[in-house]
Design an enzyme around this catalytic site. Structure first.
Site, PDB file in Angstrom:
ATOM      1  N   TYR A 117      62.678   0.773  83.736  1.00 13.83           N
ATOM      2  CA  TYR A 117      62.758   1.447  82.430  1.00 13.83           C
ATOM      3  C   TYR A 117      62.941   0.398  81.315  1.00 13.83           C
ATOM      4  CZ  TYR A 117      64.871   4.530  78.832  1.00 13.83           C
ATOM      5  OH  TYR A 117      65.185   5.208  77.694  1.00 13.83           O
ATOM      6  N   LEU A 164      65.590  15.019  73.318  1.00 12.11           N
ATOM      7  CA  LEU A 164      65.528  14.626  71.905  1.00 12.11           C
ATOM      8  C   LEU A 164      64.584  15.539  71.119  1.00 12.11           C
ATOM      9  CD1 LEU A 164      66.187  12.677  69.598  1.00 12.11           C
ATOM     10  CD2 LEU A 164      64.391  11.152  70.455  1.00 12.11           C
TER      11      LEU A 164
HETATM   12  C1  AKB Z   1      68.905   6.728  79.956  1.00 11.82           C
HETATM   13  O1  AKB Z   1      70.064   6.830  80.407  1.00 11.82           O
HETATM   14  O2  AKB Z   1      67.933   6.363  80.629  1.00 11.82           O
HETATM   15  C2  AKB Z   1      68.675   7.008  78.486  1.00 11.82           C
HETATM   16  C3  AKB Z   1      68.754   5.773  77.667  1.00 11.82           C
HETATM   17  C4  AKB Z   1      70.061   5.174  77.345  1.00 11.82           C
HETATM   18  O3  AKB Z   1      67.752   5.266  77.285  1.00 11.82           O
HETATM   19  N1  AKB Z   1      69.626   7.990  78.041  1.00 11.82           N
END
Ligand code: AKB
Length: 319
Positions: A141, A13
């Protein structure tokens, strides 16, 4: 005059956002940072090495440049985070906390922080996922993104920081490779289509995911950062929709330009992550609050990606 610091600027990004910010504010007002120095400073302008876990280094940069805004992009993405959960937490959360604390202490009022469709989980409605719904991710995440959204909302309400954020879908661009994401296949597939005419996909053929082309992502980011705060009704992170497709649909789109392209499927753990994320996103709140509107659809993306990657291939051959 604004002085804007960008962390993690050498990522997918940042590579596209930095030139857009330099164009808007002047390269002399953009402090590009990352944990490593780039091999060549293609950005021009100011580059500083910055580890977001080092708050004192962040404060020194503020002293040096009198920062007025921070775009905090440094993060570990979803697939990589699964193999290093503690590191992902450390970088994604402690890095964000350092930025928010530095901003609060030093009076830096405006912050941009990227969230993700990763905030959603298996119990979220899959189609047209609303702005406000269950956010129970089953990836580390996603956990950091949900916690990050809450932290940003807290600093906003408690200390009056103007923190703005988008829940990006998978981002597709030709300028930089993504790294460690679940949606990375949607960039790799174009590179492989040109290199070898075939691609082995780590997601299953019907894994439908929300995606966005980089010019749309950069424009969405700048539009959100420019709009009057009074117009924003969301103080965590906005849903933004681009386009939704499956690997099978991208392959079909590529075959309109490269007829012999073939795809095979070897789903791995990334397919399980993809299955926990939405198919498509309802971004009506973003459209209402700051007039967000996507420009690139799948065939536009394919055409533009292939034409730019071909140009890059030609230039590399000449060199
Ligand atoms: C990922 O795949 O981890 C990123 C997102 C969608 O946050 N591209």
């Amino acid at each position: 005059m604004e002085k804007i610091l960008i962390t993690g600027a050498l990522g997918q990004l940042g590579t596209e956002l930095v030139p857009a910010l330099q164009k808007k504010y002047g390269a002399e007002n953009i402090i590009v940072t990352d944990i490593h120095r780039p091999e060549s400073n293609d950005f021009g302008g100011i580059f500083e090495v910055l580890d977001v876990l080092d708050k004192s280094a962040l404060l020194s940069l503020h002293k040096k440049y009198k920062i007025t805004q921070i775009y905090h992009l440094a993060a570990v993405l979803s697939a990589k985070a699964e193999s290093t959960p503690a590191l992902a937490w450390h970088i994604n959360m402690d890095g964000l906390m350092n930025v928010l604390e530095a901003a609060h202490e030093q009076g830096i009022k405006k912050i941009y922080w990227p969230s993700s469709i990763g905030v959603f989980g298996p119990d979220t409605p899959k189609d047209n996922t609303p702005q406000n719904t269950f956010k129970n991710p089953n990836t580390i995440y996603g956990v950091t993104k949900v916690a990050g959204e809450k932290l940003c909302a807290y600093y906003n309400e408690k200390f009056g920081l103007d923190i703005r954020s988008l829940r990006y879908p998978g981002l597709i661009g030709y300028k930089a490779m993504p790294g460690g994401g679940t949606t990375d296949y949607a960039v790799e597939i174009y590179h492989e289509a040109l290199k070898s005419g075939s691609y082995t996909c780590p997601l299953s053929e019907n894994a439908m995911l929300p995606m966005m082309y980089m010019p749309d992502a950069v424009r969405a980011t700048l539009e959100l950062m420019e709009v009057d705060r009074e117009r924003l009704t969301v103080n965590s992170s906005y849903n933004v929709a681009g386009v939704s497709f499956t690997p099978d649909m991208v392959a079909e789109s590529i075959r309109k330009i490269i007829p012999g392209f073939t795809i095979t499927y070897k789903p791995d753990f990334r397919d399980t992550i993809a299955a926990s994320w939405p198919n498509s996103i309802d971004d009506s709140v973003a459209r209402r609050d700051w007039n967000w509107k996507v420009a690139y659809h799948l065939d536009d993306i394919t055409k533009d990606m292939i034409s730019h990657l071909r140009e890059i291939q030609r230039a590399e051959k000449v060199m």
